[in-house]
Design a protein around this motif. Structure first.
Motif, short mmCIF file in Angstrom:
data_model
loop_
_atom_site.label_atom_id
_atom_site.label_comp_id
_atom_site.label_asym_id
_atom_site.label_seq_id
_atom_site.Cartn_x
_atom_site.Cartn_y
_atom_site.Cartn_z
N ARG A 245 18.61 74.94 73.71
CA ARG A 245 17.36 75.34 73.06
C ARG A 245 17.21 76.85 73.04
O ARG A 245 16.80 77.44 72.04
N PHE A 246 17.55 77.49 74.15
CA PHE A 246 17.46 78.94 74.24
C PHE A 246 18.37 79.60 73.20
O PHE A 246 17.93 80.49 72.45
N VAL A 247 19.62 79.16 73.14
CA VAL A 247 20.61 79.80 72.28
C VAL A 247 20.38 79.48 70.81
O VAL A 247 20.39 80.38 69.95
N ASN A 248 20.12 78.22 70.49
CA ASN A 248 20.10 77.80 69.09
C ASN A 248 18.71 77.76 68.46
O ASN A 248 18.59 77.87 67.23
N ASP A 249 17.67 77.61 69.28
CA ASP A 249 16.32 77.50 68.72
C ASP A 249 15.52 78.80 68.80
O ASP A 249 14.74 79.10 67.91
N TYR A 250 15.72 79.55 69.88
CA TYR A 250 14.83 80.69 70.13
C TYR A 250 15.49 82.05 69.98
O TYR A 250 14.88 82.97 69.42
N ASP A 251 16.71 82.21 70.47
CA ASP A 251 17.37 83.52 70.43
C ASP A 251 17.97 83.78 69.05
O ASP A 251 19.18 83.67 68.85
N LYS A 252 17.13 84.15 68.10
CA LYS A 252 17.55 84.25 66.71
C LYS A 252 18.56 85.37 66.47
O LYS A 252 19.42 85.27 65.59
N ASP A 253 18.45 86.48 67.22
CA ASP A 253 19.38 87.59 67.00
C ASP A 253 20.59 87.54 67.92
O ASP A 253 21.42 88.47 67.95
N ASN A 254 20.70 86.47 68.71
CA ASN A 254 21.87 86.22 69.56
C ASN A 254 22.20 87.37 70.51
O ASN A 254 23.36 87.68 70.76
N LEU A 264 7.42 83.55 71.01
CA LEU A 264 6.25 82.85 70.50
C LEU A 264 6.50 81.38 70.17
O LEU A 264 5.70 80.51 70.55
N PRO A 265 7.58 81.02 69.45
CA PRO A 265 7.79 79.60 69.14
C PRO A 265 7.98 78.73 70.38
O PRO A 265 7.77 77.51 70.32
N TRP A 266 8.39 79.33 71.49
CA TRP A 266 8.55 78.57 72.73
C TRP A 266 7.20 78.35 73.40
O TRP A 266 6.84 77.23 73.74
N VAL A 267 6.44 79.42 73.60
CA VAL A 267 5.20 79.29 74.35
C VAL A 267 4.07 78.69 73.54
O VAL A 267 3.15 78.09 74.09
#
Length: 328
Positions: A245-254, A264-267
């Motif tokens: 989830r961290f890598v593929n859903d939230y960390d958009k700029d890798n 924001l999309p996580w919290v």
């Protein structure tokens, strides 16, 4: 739809669970209560739908299908289904917040004060800080760290959630009046729907998770205190899921860390991903000719699946003329 546990409390909850064996950590890494789909759920709305006459069933379902079909081409696309589901989420969240507002407003003056919120939530006014001795002897003993670790952690979690709620309540109170108006109460209950709450919830999350104070949340900070047996050869499945989830859903700029906008999309999930997932699921299950969209005929061929989905809020929309009345 009441938001779930605040991110700031999750680390405490999991720490206590590890010490007392009270809960499973892998079930608790959902900030602010993400809404989960359950395709097999059959609430009362579906049962009530069955009681309608066949003609009325068809009319209401067809009316909803026509409303989802924004371009009136006779087909429901993934985008149209997703937009409809998100609209439904927001509609019912607002309706439920309005109902809660009436319940919380004890004196009927069209505002909800902090005291009224406490009375509704805890049956009495609670207004303490780190230095206040509590009237309740049991809670006071918890604060003094009794031998019962689980009990102490339960109190500590409740204490922390209460302070977080108070800060959020004060932020939602834009005019600094004696209480929250309906609009401010909605901002308190559903900050994801109100722009002026965005910066607050991001800062709240950073204060809890950004341990080194660099303004970002790393993978290690994202996972927090979630650790199992250090002698284990591999991570448990739920850790792997959270890493994904961290890598593929939230960390958009890798870059291996979450900046405030990625945080924001996580919290504060906006339900867009959930709606898209449900839309794709419906098309995958109901698309008989493989054109990646649904016709009215395909839906009526298998109406039960459509009724037990977020597309109709599990049948709820069939009894809400906000969704079907205009087309009848």
């Amino acid at each position: 739809m009441r938001l779930g546990p605040r991110p700031a409390a999750l680390g405490l909850l999991l720490l206590c669970a590890a010490a007392a064996g009270a809960c499973k950590a892998e079930e608790l890494h959902y900030p602010l209560g993400e809404r989960r789909s359950d395709y097999d759920l059959l609430p009362k709305y579906v049962d009530e739908y069955v009681k309608l006459g066949h003609e009325e069933q068809q009319k209401r379902l067809q009316a909803i299908i026509k409303k989802i079909d924004l371009d009136s081409d006779g087909f429901l696309t993934e985008s149209e289904l997703s937009s409809w589901i998100q609209m439904s989420f927001k509609h019912y969240a607002m309706q439920e917040a309005k109902q809660q507002f009436v319940e919380y407003d004890k004196n009927g003056d069209d505002t909800v004060t902090w005291d009224e919120y406490n009375i509704q939530m805890y049956d009495r006014v609670i207004d303490f800080d780190e230095n206040t001795a509590l009237d309740d002897a049991e809670e006071e003993s918890f604060r003094k760290v009794s031998s019962c670790v689980q009990s102490f952690c339960f109190w500590l979690l409740r204490f922390n959630l209460h302070l977080k709620d108070k800060k959020r309540f004060e932020k939602a109170n834009q005019d600094s009046g004696p209480g929250l108006s309906l609009e401010e109460f909605i901002a308190f209950e559903h900050p994801e729907e109100v722009d002026y709450m965005t910066e607050f919830v991001i800062q709240e999350a950073l204060e809890e998770h950004d341990k080194n104070g660099d303004g970002f949340v790393s993978l290690e900070e994202f996972l927090g205190d979630y650790r199992w047996d250090p002698t284990a050869n591999e991570d448990p499945e739920w850790i792997l899921v959270e890493k994904d989830r961290f890598v593929n859903d939230y960390d958009k700029d890798n870059d291996g860390r979450l900046d405030p906008q990625e945080l924001l999309p996580w919290v504060v999930p906006n339900n867009q991903g959930i709606a898209q997932e449900e839309a794709l699921h419906l098309i995958d299950e109901m698309d008989l000719n493989g054109d990646k969209k649904l016709s009215e005929e395909e839906i009526l061929e298998n109406p039960d699946l459509f009724l037990t989905s977020e597309a109709t809020d599990y049948g709820r929309q069939l009894h809400d003329d906000y969704f079907y009345h205009d087309e009848l």
